[in-house]
Design a protein around this motif. Sequence first.
Motif, PDB file in Angstrom:
ATOM      1  N   LEU A 196       2.159 -10.742  -9.690  1.00  0.00           N
ATOM      2  CA  LEU A 196       3.166  -9.742 -10.054  1.00  0.00           C
ATOM      3  C   LEU A 196       2.554  -8.659 -10.934  1.00  0.00           C
ATOM      4  CD1 LEU A 196       6.045 -12.198 -11.127  1.00  0.00           C
ATOM      5  CD2 LEU A 196       5.841 -11.034  -8.919  1.00  0.00           C
ATOM      6  N   ASP A 213       7.663  -5.806 -11.806  1.00  0.00           N
ATOM      7  CA  ASP A 213       8.465  -6.872 -11.180  1.00  0.00           C
ATOM      8  C   ASP A 213       9.297  -7.658 -12.189  1.00  0.00           C
ATOM      9  OD1 ASP A 213       7.314  -6.470  -8.556  1.00  0.00           O
ATOM     10  OD2 ASP A 213       5.479  -7.343  -9.377  1.00  0.00           O
ATOM     11  N   ARG A 226      12.963 -12.902 -12.639  1.00  0.00           N
ATOM     12  CA  ARG A 226      11.608 -13.053 -13.179  1.00  0.00           C
ATOM     13  C   ARG A 226      11.604 -12.617 -14.645  1.00  0.00           C
ATOM     14  NH1 ARG A 226      11.304 -10.866  -8.176  1.00  0.00           N
ATOM     15  NH2 ARG A 226      10.215 -12.105  -6.600  1.00  0.00           N
TER      16      ARG A 226
END
Lengths: 361, 391
Positions: free
Chosen positions: B41, B45, B107
């Motif tokens: 990532l 993100d 996330r």
Amino acid sequence: MTVFPPLTSGRRPVGVVSFAQHDNVRREGRRNDVEMLMPVVAEVFGNIGITKDDVGFICSGSTDYLVGGPFSFVAALDAVGVWPPRAESHVEMDAAWALYEAWVLLQEGQIDAALVYGFGRSSPGNLSEILALQLDPYYMAPLWPDPTSLAALQGQALIDAGLATEADFAAVASRARRAALANPHAQVAYDRSAEDLLREQYEVAPLRRHALPPLSDGCAAIVLAAGDRAYELCERPAFITGIDHRLEAHAIGARDLTRSPSTELAGQKAGVAKGSVDVAELHAPFAPQELILARALGLGADVDISPSGGALAANPLMSAGLIRIGEASRAIWSGRADRAVAHATSGPCLQQNLVCVLEGA
Amino acid sequence: MSERCAVIGIGQTVAKSKREDVSIAGLVREAAIMALDDAGLTFADIDAVVVGKAPDMFEGVMMPELYLAGALGAVGKPMIRVHTAGSVGGSTAIVAAHLVAAGIHDRVLTVAFEKQSDSDAMWALSVPQPFSSPLLAGAGGYFAPIIRAYMHRSGAPRDTGMRVAVKDRRHALLNPFAHLHLADISLKMVEDSIMLWDPLHYLEACPSSDGAAAMIIGSERAVAQAESDTGRRPAWIHGMAMRSEPTMFAGRDQVNPQAGRDCAADLYRQSGINDPRTDFDMAEVYVPFSWYEPMWLENLGFCAEGDGWKLTEAGATSLLDGGDIPWNCSGGVLSSNPIGASGMLRFLETALQIRGLAGEHQVPDARRALGHAYGGGSQFFAMWVVGVDRP
């Protein structure tokens, strides 16, 4: 059949069901933080006839730098009396963010109620020096900029951009202090016209004394309850239908100080514009900041802004944001508002902002 | 109503006495970028950032997370700063995981750090407060009498603590991120080190470190994406719990605190643990002073009360001696102690083991692990269980 308002944030309705705050004073010299908190915690539970045994989570907000020692939150736990041991956490932030953490936990459904409290005294130290230590330690803190000077830069930026005048700042302060006359917990309240206030000397141009918040010692507590439990504890819970918080860059030179993009974004995420707003409690320690926040949230002239007097009436660090949520909730409970917005801020020149939409069913 | 969540990215700095090459921002960014790379990532993100550290006076910056907004890619995002004393690294990871478990984010980046060389932790812990009993000689001075009470109560031999000190430092030799690499560590070397707080010798205490730890907690959706992008498996979170009790209360048992026992009971109930010694394949437990291994073995239910020292003496907690329940394979707090990050390092190391990425200190086929942190006067506890199996 219980009714809950539709939610923009989260999936489980969580409401503010009790709120208590200390009288805000310039210097509480006789009692320490724990002793100030104890009656407030007793009141927030007593209001709704519950005890610490009825909440599944406790979360607080405070900062060590006000006390000048480590772990200020540790002793404060004695105000609740965490025996037997409790699920508990702490943020080094205004307790509005502690409320956010508790709201998150309540979303999962394992607990039905939570206690949130925040505390901080400005009196033990020199706040101008202390808050300078909150700045970038390499590039800003060595210059020791005090919060009033930083807010003055923000006020001047508004004037330079043609977005406000010194008279507008005075009008904000005049309205806030007049509203504060009806707030028994307010520290600074008066009935003075904006014209009169404009005769004051500058503290840091373009800010005169009226545009500055008082130095306050205080604390506050809130009980949150979810679903049906909210109705068991409160006739008309102030349901959190939207809540979000956002951060901006730290360096003020990297930001457009006339705007608050983090408040704009948090307001969008929290769904402020999805309905009309009756009351907005804004955490604007300095008068020009209220103008920036009202614009960021799209609040029109019909919105009753900070009827408590806001942070210009009392600015107890680490609980002033939580108090905005409590005051907005009181407006829902009383029926004075069906939909209210509460806001909390942290950091230099509104760096971090939380927006909460509260609704009665 | 909780959503499944897992650790999908891990990053940590090498712990050192002084990281003079980086600022605080550089330190935390190093760990954060490593965790992002691990998860495949970038900062873009990430939905939210949760930061933890111990008292701000440890660096001399009030609420430093505000200044770290840019370094942690948090501009325009929600950021939360947690502080729960020594347990903070663990509770920070738990707060981050709840943001995913509650279905709010996919996330979340969580980071904990301490740059102890910027200030003086012993001073910061000992600032006198009006009407409060002084802590005086920092944490070791506080815990030594509690350890003596444990020795008296359990009848443990005097060398148990020294054995822990040797075992954890031998483990640290297998961990390239550990601060202390004492190649010639031995019982004699520990015994010959200066007595700091009886019965704690110098080498039975944790070091003072600069360091940072970071993890990415992901939702099921984020896990599937990370697995297909990186080929690395997640460490599923099976349960998490926190408990606190007061500092000053006559009814407390500071040797075997009820908050620790309650926290473990809640955690084991959530994650289906019946017998921790057999159900876990390893544990990373906050042992800043050697004797806390036998004390926490009992508090966490790995053995009966009074028997903790027997497990240590028998080598049950040693990876190198083939013990059945290895504790602190990373070297533990005794080998690296960036205070605010120390709790997160315990949680992080369990995830590393479950993902099979622990390298030389990997426990073969570790399927379930316990991460533990404690703080204050043995009064704040944060724990989680991670496992290979999707819960």
